[in-house]
Enzyme design. Structure first.
Site, PDB file in Angstrom:
ATOM      1  N   SER A  42       0.823  -1.127  -0.226  1.00 58.30           N
ATOM      2  CA  SER A  42       0.034  -0.041   0.006  1.00 58.30           C
ATOM      3  C   SER A  42       0.909   1.157   0.364  1.00 58.30           C
ATOM      4  O   SER A  42       0.978   1.894   1.118  1.00 58.30           O
ATOM      5  CB  SER A  42      -0.890   0.161   1.346  1.00 58.30           C
ATOM      6  OG  SER A  42      -0.139   0.230   2.544  1.00 58.30           O
ATOM      7  N   HIS A 154      -2.990  -6.122   2.674  1.00 59.47           N
ATOM      8  CA  HIS A 154      -2.361  -7.174   3.087  1.00 59.47           C
ATOM      9  C   HIS A 154      -2.876  -8.505   3.297  1.00 59.47           C
ATOM     10  O   HIS A 154      -2.333  -9.523   3.725  1.00 59.47           O
ATOM     11  CB  HIS A 154      -1.408  -6.844   4.512  1.00 59.47           C
ATOM     12  CG  HIS A 154      -0.682  -5.629   4.390  1.00 59.47           C
ATOM     13  ND1 HIS A 154      -0.299  -4.625   5.343  1.00 59.47           N
ATOM     14  CD2 HIS A 154      -0.106  -4.820   3.151  1.00 59.47           C
ATOM     15  CE1 HIS A 154       0.456  -3.792   4.876  1.00 59.47           C
ATOM     16  NE2 HIS A 154       0.537  -3.928   3.453  1.00 59.47           N
ATOM     17  N   GLN A 162      -6.330  -1.846   7.481  1.00 55.94           N
ATOM     18  CA  GLN A 162      -5.154  -2.553   7.201  1.00 55.94           C
ATOM     19  C   GLN A 162      -4.826  -3.376   8.443  1.00 55.94           C
ATOM     20  O   GLN A 162      -4.132  -4.181   8.057  1.00 55.94           O
ATOM     21  CB  GLN A 162      -4.313  -1.700   6.509  1.00 55.94           C
ATOM     22  CG  GLN A 162      -2.982  -2.536   5.868  1.00 55.94           C
ATOM     23  CD  GLN A 162      -2.106  -1.597   5.013  1.00 55.94           C
ATOM     24  OE1 GLN A 162      -2.435  -1.365   3.942  1.00 55.94           O
ATOM     25  NE2 GLN A 162      -1.086  -0.976   5.580  1.00 55.94           N
ATOM     26  N   GLU A 163      -4.339  -2.497   9.432  1.00 56.80           N
ATOM     27  CA  GLU A 163      -3.612  -3.229  10.423  1.00 56.80           C
ATOM     28  C   GLU A 163      -4.129  -2.848  11.761  1.00 56.80           C
ATOM     29  O   GLU A 163      -4.528  -1.789  12.225  1.00 56.80           O
ATOM     30  CB  GLU A 163      -2.278  -2.521  10.478  1.00 56.80           C
ATOM     31  CG  GLU A 163      -1.706  -2.911   9.299  1.00 56.80           C
ATOM     32  CD  GLU A 163      -0.203  -1.955   8.908  1.00 56.80           C
ATOM     33  OE1 GLU A 163       0.313  -1.663   9.981  1.00 56.80           O
ATOM     34  OE2 GLU A 163       0.113  -1.865   7.926  1.00 56.80           O
ATOM     35  N   GLU A 204       1.971  -9.511   6.935  1.00 58.08           N
ATOM     36  CA  GLU A 204       2.780  -9.083   8.304  1.00 58.08           C
ATOM     37  C   GLU A 204       2.711 -10.070   9.389  1.00 58.08           C
ATOM     38  O   GLU A 204       3.193  -9.590  10.607  1.00 58.08           O
ATOM     39  CB  GLU A 204       2.585  -7.505   8.536  1.00 58.08           C
ATOM     40  CG  GLU A 204       2.803  -7.023   7.434  1.00 58.08           C
ATOM     41  CD  GLU A 204       2.616  -5.096   7.762  1.00 58.08           C
ATOM     42  OE1 GLU A 204       1.909  -4.818   8.642  1.00 58.08           O
ATOM     43  OE2 GLU A 204       3.171  -4.406   6.797  1.00 58.08           O
ATOM     44  N   ASP A 241      -3.799   1.095  11.692  1.00 60.20           N
ATOM     45  CA  ASP A 241      -3.517   1.761  10.393  1.00 60.20           C
ATOM     46  C   ASP A 241      -4.640   1.570   9.480  1.00 60.20           C
ATOM     47  O   ASP A 241      -4.856   0.336   8.958  1.00 60.20           O
ATOM     48  CB  ASP A 241      -1.963   1.296   9.895  1.00 60.20           C
ATOM     49  CG  ASP A 241      -1.596   1.725   8.666  1.00 60.20           C
ATOM     50  OD1 ASP A 241      -2.444   2.770   8.225  1.00 60.20           O
ATOM     51  OD2 ASP A 241      -0.637   1.436   7.953  1.00 60.20           O
ATOM     52  N   GLU A 284      -3.223   5.503  12.479  1.00 58.60           N
ATOM     53  CA  GLU A 284      -2.527   5.751  11.290  1.00 58.60           C
ATOM     54  C   GLU A 284      -3.194   5.989   9.810  1.00 58.60           C
ATOM     55  O   GLU A 284      -3.995   5.207   9.765  1.00 58.60           O
ATOM     56  CB  GLU A 284      -1.361   4.788  10.985  1.00 58.60           C
ATOM     57  CG  GLU A 284      -0.259   5.063  10.007  1.00 58.60           C
ATOM     58  CD  GLU A 284       0.498   3.823   9.911  1.00 58.60           C
ATOM     59  OE1 GLU A 284       0.888   3.077  10.623  1.00 58.60           O
ATOM     60  OE2 GLU A 284       1.078   3.561   8.655  1.00 58.60           O
ATOM     61  N   ASP A 311       1.371   8.424   7.275  1.00 58.34           N
ATOM     62  CA  ASP A 311       2.142   7.423   6.332  1.00 58.34           C
ATOM     63  C   ASP A 311       2.375   7.899   4.957  1.00 58.34           C
ATOM     64  O   ASP A 311       3.092   8.715   4.582  1.00 58.34           O
ATOM     65  CB  ASP A 311       2.120   5.929   6.722  1.00 58.34           C
ATOM     66  CG  ASP A 311       2.448   5.118   5.805  1.00 58.34           C
ATOM     67  OD1 ASP A 311       3.396   5.578   5.167  1.00 58.34           O
ATOM     68  OD2 ASP A 311       2.052   3.926   5.757  1.00 58.34           O
ATOM     69  N   LYS A 336       9.697   5.334   7.096  1.00 58.55           N
ATOM     70  CA  LYS A 336      10.109   4.260   6.346  1.00 58.55           C
ATOM     71  C   LYS A 336      11.328   4.766   5.639  1.00 58.55           C
ATOM     72  O   LYS A 336      11.095   5.899   4.526  1.00 58.55           O
ATOM     73  CB  LYS A 336       8.947   3.738   5.510  1.00 58.55           C
ATOM     74  CG  LYS A 336       8.057   3.114   6.154  1.00 58.55           C
ATOM     75  CD  LYS A 336       6.678   3.093   5.198  1.00 58.55           C
ATOM     76  CE  LYS A 336       5.560   2.159   5.724  1.00 58.55           C
ATOM     77  NZ  LYS A 336       4.314   2.448   4.888  1.00 58.55           N
ATOM     78  N   HIS A 364       8.732  -1.120   9.275  1.00 60.84           N
ATOM     79  CA  HIS A 364       8.854  -2.228   8.392  1.00 60.84           C
ATOM     80  C   HIS A 364       8.082  -1.790   7.009  1.00 60.84           C
ATOM     81  O   HIS A 364       7.297  -0.784   7.086  1.00 60.84           O
ATOM     82  CB  HIS A 364       8.540  -3.483   8.954  1.00 60.84           C
ATOM     83  CG  HIS A 364       7.143  -3.530   9.218  1.00 60.84           C
ATOM     84  ND1 HIS A 364       6.570  -5.024   9.134  1.00 60.84           N
ATOM     85  CD2 HIS A 364       6.020  -2.666   9.338  1.00 60.84           C
ATOM     86  CE1 HIS A 364       5.330  -5.002   9.395  1.00 60.84           C
ATOM     87  NE2 HIS A 364       5.104  -3.661   9.653  1.00 60.84           N
ATOM     88  N   ARG A 365       8.263  -2.558   6.043  1.00 61.05           N
ATOM     89  CA  ARG A 365       7.294  -2.326   4.956  1.00 61.05           C
ATOM     90  C   ARG A 365       6.340  -3.945   5.003  1.00 61.05           C
ATOM     91  O   ARG A 365       7.145  -4.911   5.776  1.00 61.05           O
ATOM     92  CB  ARG A 365       8.063  -2.467   3.790  1.00 61.05           C
ATOM     93  CG  ARG A 365       8.657  -1.171   3.384  1.00 61.05           C
ATOM     94  CD  ARG A 365       8.118   0.027   3.555  1.00 61.05           C
ATOM     95  NE  ARG A 365       6.504   0.270   2.864  1.00 61.05           N
ATOM     96  CZ  ARG A 365       6.330   1.170   1.984  1.00 61.05           C
ATOM     97  NH1 ARG A 365       7.278   2.080   1.885  1.00 61.05           N
ATOM     98  NH2 ARG A 365       5.153   1.494   1.460  1.00 61.05           N
ATOM     99  N   SER A 366       5.688  -4.067   3.982  1.00 61.31           N
ATOM    100  CA  SER A 366       4.947  -5.365   4.315  1.00 61.31           C
ATOM    101  C   SER A 366       5.787  -6.346   3.554  1.00 61.31           C
ATOM    102  O   SER A 366       5.649  -7.537   4.003  1.00 61.31           O
ATOM    103  CB  SER A 366       3.392  -5.122   3.502  1.00 61.31           C
ATOM    104  OG  SER A 366       3.552  -4.443   2.213  1.00 61.31           O
ATOM    105  N   LYS A 387       6.885   0.017  14.451  1.00 61.54           N
ATOM    106  CA  LYS A 387       6.067  -0.977  14.181  1.00 61.54           C
ATOM    107  C   LYS A 387       6.596  -2.083  13.007  1.00 61.54           C
ATOM    108  O   LYS A 387       7.348  -1.664  12.071  1.00 61.54           O
ATOM    109  CB  LYS A 387       4.646  -0.583  13.638  1.00 61.54           C
ATOM    110  CG  LYS A 387       4.794  -0.022  12.150  1.00 61.54           C
ATOM    111  CD  LYS A 387       3.236   0.024  11.588  1.00 61.54           C
ATOM    112  CE  LYS A 387       3.174   0.594  10.256  1.00 61.54           C
ATOM    113  NZ  LYS A 387       1.910   0.351   9.509  1.00 61.54           N
TER     114      LYS A 387
HETATM  115  C1  2PG Z   1       1.912   0.770   5.999  1.00 67.96           C
HETATM  116  C2  2PG Z   1       2.978  -0.346   5.580  1.00 67.96           C
HETATM  117  C3  2PG Z   1       3.644  -1.400   6.563  1.00 67.96           C
HETATM  118  P1  2PG Z   1       3.122  -1.261   3.189  1.00 67.96           P
HETATM  119  O1  2PG Z   1       1.015   0.888   5.284  1.00 67.96           O
HETATM  120  O2  2PG Z   1       2.185   1.249   7.020  1.00 67.96           O
HETATM  121  O3  2PG Z   1       2.804  -1.747   7.684  1.00 67.96           O
HETATM  122  O4  2PG Z   1       2.358  -1.154   4.621  1.00 67.96           O
HETATM  123  O5  2PG Z   1       4.770  -1.768   3.174  1.00 67.96           O
HETATM  124  O6  2PG Z   1       2.454  -2.063   2.348  1.00 67.96           O
HETATM  125  O7  2PG Z   1       3.102  -0.002   2.672  1.00 67.96           O
HETATM  126 MG    MG Z   2       0.542   2.771   6.884  1.00 70.13          MG
END
Ligand code: 2PG
Ligand code: MG
Length: 423
Positions: A42, A154, A162-163, A204, A241, A284, A311, A336, A364-366, A387
């Site tokens: 994403s 994800h 998403q999270e 994740e 998130d 987020e 983000d 990131k 991190h990234r997914s 995270k």
């Molecule tokens: C996010 C990230 C990490 P992605 O949206 O914060 O959890 O996802 O790396 O897919 O952008």
């Molecule tokens: Mg995010």
């Protein structure tokens, strides 16, 4: 004097089985260090460019061009230079690329080298990476956000947000915080199993079954916290998130899981209800990256109640963050490295955030790897928050396990979960 003797890159695999760049730096004193670049699903529109080959290998996702850029242009530029001035190295990389978003060399090429140089420099000096980047002041173990239910881009379920993360805030050290989180994770698995939900994992490491609506995952997590013997809120809080850019269509927010199409104001109300009902401390990407007005409404309404993390909207870019600060958008930023491209630029964004009282969450990234660079980075930069997924799957636990090592090594590390949110 120690100098960079060789630089090369290989195409390796990330946790989703997609190719990514592993850069290796060799110093004249025989130090060898590598770094692997992560990859998002994403992604924010304004992220630095991830260079993909777009040919018939790996369904177009190959990174041979990025590797070639490391092997030829970047190696030519950096060989012979001291590895100990990270700012200089990163400035040279930026100049060599010459674009705003690394669209010439690829941010995956550039970041791999930037991280590998830092790691090589630390190794050569025989200091741990967090100490090399942060000195004696690098002593705070970050409070983790552990993503234990995955939705959105994800997972293949019908959850829009998403999270769904837990934050073990009420503990005295990282080790105990991680233990509690793992216990909650396993209790959640049991609860889901008992109700006949599949417990296959999302990208994740969180569980990813279908739910009745976007609220039900929170109910399950709260039950799991209590059943595992912990106090929701005081010991373990909840962070979300929404990654709402993914469900923002034609100026509206489409929550399929709730059968609702909401305006920005209505979505803020939706969040407000959740916040009033549950111990949520952080949200987020509550609003989409293109909806700055929505972000302003959200910030005005909720900034004194919870952490609002940007983000996709900031993409770790200091210029965009400054715009956000000026316009009253969010009170926190997700960090990131591959969104902006180099270690030094990422540190610049963190300094800017801290000067303006924005908290920082290193992320991190997914699509991840066994590389635990961000664990050291979070300690070095004193962000106090990280995270990096569920307490499961090797590419996620690599970071948590590295933090356990850092905590042991520091001896006098500080865990500041209780201070983070004045609850
Ligand atoms: C996010 C990230 C990490 P992605 O949206 O914060 O959890 O996802 O790396 O897919 O952008
Ligand atoms: Mg995010």
């Amino acid at each position: 004097m120690v100098y960079i003797d060789d630089i090369y890159a290989d195409e390796v695999l990330d946790s989703r089985g997609n190719p990514t760049v592993r850069a290796t730096v060799v110093l004249s004193d025989s130090t060898v260090a590598s770094a692997i670049v992560p990859s998002g699903a994403s992604t924010g529109k304004r992220e630095a460019l991830e260079l993909r080959d777009k040919d018939d290998r790996f369904g177009g996702k190959g990174v041979l061009k990025a590797c070639e850029n490391v092997n030829v242009s970047i190696a030519d530029e950096l060989i012979g230079i001291s590895p100990f001035n990270q700012a200089e190295i990163d400035a040279l990389l930026k100049e060599l690329d010459g674009t705003d978003n690394y669209s010439k060399l690829g941010a995956n090429a550039v970041l791999g080298v930037s991280m590998a140089v830092a790691r090589a420099a630390a190794l050569s000096l025989r200091v741990p990476l967090y100490k090399y980047l942060g000195g004696s002041n690098a002593i705070v173990l970050p409070t983790p956000m552990l993503n234990i239910i995955n939705g959105g881009a994800h997972a293949d379920n019908d959850v829009d947000l998403q999270e769904y993360m837990i934050m073990p805030v009420g503990f005295d050290d990282f080790k105990e915080a991680l233990r509690a989180s793992s216990e909650v994770y396993h209790t959640l698995k049991k609860l889901l199993n008992e109700d006949g939900h599949p417990t296959a994992l999302g990208d994740e490491g969180g569980f990813a079954p279908n739910f009745k609506n976007n609220e039900e995952p929170i109910e399950y997590i709260l039950k799991a916290i209590e059943k595992a013997g912990y106090k929701p809120s005081d010991e373990i809080a909840i962070a979300l998130d929404a990654a709402s850019s993914e469900f923002y269509k034609d100026g509206k927010y489409e929550l399929k899981g709730d059968n609702k199409v909401l305006s920005a104001e209505e979505l803020v109300e939706f969040y407000e209800n959740l916040i009033n009902k549950y111990p949520i401390v952080s949200l987020e990407d509550g609003m989409a990256e293109d909806d700055w007005e929505g972000w302003q409404i959200l910030t005005k309404k909720l900034k004194d109640k919870i952490q609002l993390v940007g983000d996709d909207v900031f993409v770790t870019n200091p210029k965009i963050l400054q715009e956000g600060i000026d316009k009253g958008v969010a009170n926190s930023i997700l960090i990131k490295l591959n969104q902006i491209g180099t270690v030094s630029e990422t540190m610049k964004t963190i300094r800017l955030a801290h000067r303006n009282d924005y908290t920082c969450v290193v992320s991190h990234r997914s699509g991840e790897s066994e590389d635990a660079f961000i664990a050291d980075f979070a300690v070095a930069l004193n962000t106090g928050q990280i995270k990096t997924g569920a307490p499961a799957r090797g590419e996620r636990t690599a970071k948590y396990n590295r933090l356990l090592s850092i905590e042991r090594e520091l001896g006098y590390g500080e865990y500041i979960g209780k201070e983070l949110f004045k609850r």
